[in-house]
Scaffold this active site. Structure first.
Site, PDB file in Angstrom:
ATOM      1  N   ARG A 107      12.203  -1.247  11.113  1.00  0.00           N
ATOM      2  CA  ARG A 107      11.045  -0.770  12.024  1.00  0.00           C
ATOM      3  C   ARG A 107      10.652  -1.672  13.184  1.00  0.00           C
ATOM      4  NH1 ARG A 107       5.950   0.412   8.242  1.00  0.00           N
ATOM      5  NH2 ARG A 107       4.807  -0.701   9.958  1.00  0.00           N
ATOM      6  N   ARG A 114      -9.024   1.817   9.274  1.00  0.00           N
ATOM      7  CA  ARG A 114      -8.377   0.366   9.797  1.00  0.00           C
ATOM      8  C   ARG A 114      -9.925  -0.055  10.440  1.00  0.00           C
ATOM      9  NH1 ARG A 114      -3.036   1.342   9.201  1.00  0.00           N
ATOM     10  NH2 ARG A 114      -1.787  -0.545   9.517  1.00  0.00           N
ATOM     11  N   ARG A 121      11.514  -5.941   4.367  1.00  0.00           N
ATOM     12  CA  ARG A 121      11.395  -4.347   4.942  1.00  0.00           C
ATOM     13  C   ARG A 121      12.007  -4.262   6.342  1.00  0.00           C
ATOM     14  NH1 ARG A 121       5.470  -1.792   5.541  1.00  0.00           N
ATOM     15  NH2 ARG A 121       5.210  -3.030   7.136  1.00  0.00           N
ATOM     16  N   ARG A 137      -0.122  -7.999  13.592  1.00  0.00           N
ATOM     17  CA  ARG A 137      -0.720  -7.008  12.654  1.00  0.00           C
ATOM     18  C   ARG A 137      -1.511  -7.667  11.735  1.00  0.00           C
ATOM     19  NH1 ARG A 137       4.578  -4.751  11.191  1.00  0.00           N
ATOM     20  NH2 ARG A 137       3.661  -3.706   9.420  1.00  0.00           N
ATOM     21  N   LYS A 175       0.901  -1.293   0.005  1.00  0.00           N
ATOM     22  CA  LYS A 175      -0.044  -0.051  -0.164  1.00  0.00           C
ATOM     23  C   LYS A 175       0.767   1.242  -0.029  1.00  0.00           C
ATOM     24  CE  LYS A 175      -2.078  -0.550   4.034  1.00  0.00           C
ATOM     25  NZ  LYS A 175      -1.306  -1.963   4.418  1.00  0.00           N
TER      26      LYS A 175
END
Ligand code: ADP
Length: 191
Positions: A130, A85, A124, A141, A13
């Site tokens: 992160r 969300r 990632r 998540r 996204k």
């Protein structure tokens, strides 16, 4: 134009939303990024959001809505990434857009097979380190997405706003698909 990007963590996204925003010349609004910036700047909101984000849980709606309201106040259009969300956020978004005289153009839902999601997130995590990309957090998540965010697919389908986008392929291939959809919605290129 107001486009929402919808899809699980790792669906791509963020990448696609940035490219579409550049192409259309409207702001890219990522609630995840706004939250990470608030955390870096040590704002009250950032401090309150931190424990939820670290666990991979949704940050409480009032905090998110505070962020989004500010950004949408003067916008002529935008690309929403990571918001709404859950159904409550979607309801409030409808009201906010009405209040500022905008309407939702559509919801781009990126379809990606599960194995690809996990691979992308792992990649990632290596590149960006992160804090919420650890394995346990990612698992949570994905669960939070399935339970709270996935119902938005039906919500927007019923509203006639949902557009499915094949999320497999190169970044450019996927972006081309998305730009065609946006052009069509704008009454552009396709006859
Ligand atoms: P991803 O889509 O890959 O999970 P994001 O950057 O969009 O990444 O979001 C990271 C985290 O920020 C989420 O796990 C959640 O804790 C928080 N967050 C972002 N947007 C929202 C939102 N609209 N409502 C609640 N929490 C949010």
């Amino acid at each position: 134009m107001v486009w929402i990007f919808l899809g699980p963590p790792g669906a791509g996204k963020g990448t696609q939303a940035v490219l579409l925003a550049e192409h259309l010349g409207i702001p890219h609004v990522s609630t995840g990024e706004l939250l990470r910036r608030a955390m870096r700047n040590g704002t009250e909101l950032g401090k309150k959001a931190k424990s939820y984000m670290d666990a991979g849980d949704l940050v409480p709606d009032p905090l998110i809505l505070e962020l989004v309201r500010e950004v949408l106040a003067g916008a002529k259009g935008c690309i929403l990434d990571g918001f709404p969300r859950n159904i409550a956020q979607a309801d409030v978004l409808g009201a906010i857009l009405k209040g500022v005289g905008l309407s939702l153009t559509g919801v781009l839902r990126l379809d990606v097979p599960d194995e690809m999601l996990v691979a992308r997130i792992a990649g990632r995590a290596r590149e960006e380190s992160r804090a919420d990309d650890s394995e346990a957090t990612v698992r949570n998540r994905l669960k939070v997405y399935a339970e709270q965010t996935a119902p938005l697919v039906e919500y927007y389908r019923r509203a006639g706003k949902l557009v499915d986008v094949n999320g497999e392929g190169s970044i450019r291939e996927i972006q081309t698909r998305i730009r065609e959809i946006a052009a069509e919605a704008a009454g552009g290129t396709k006859e």
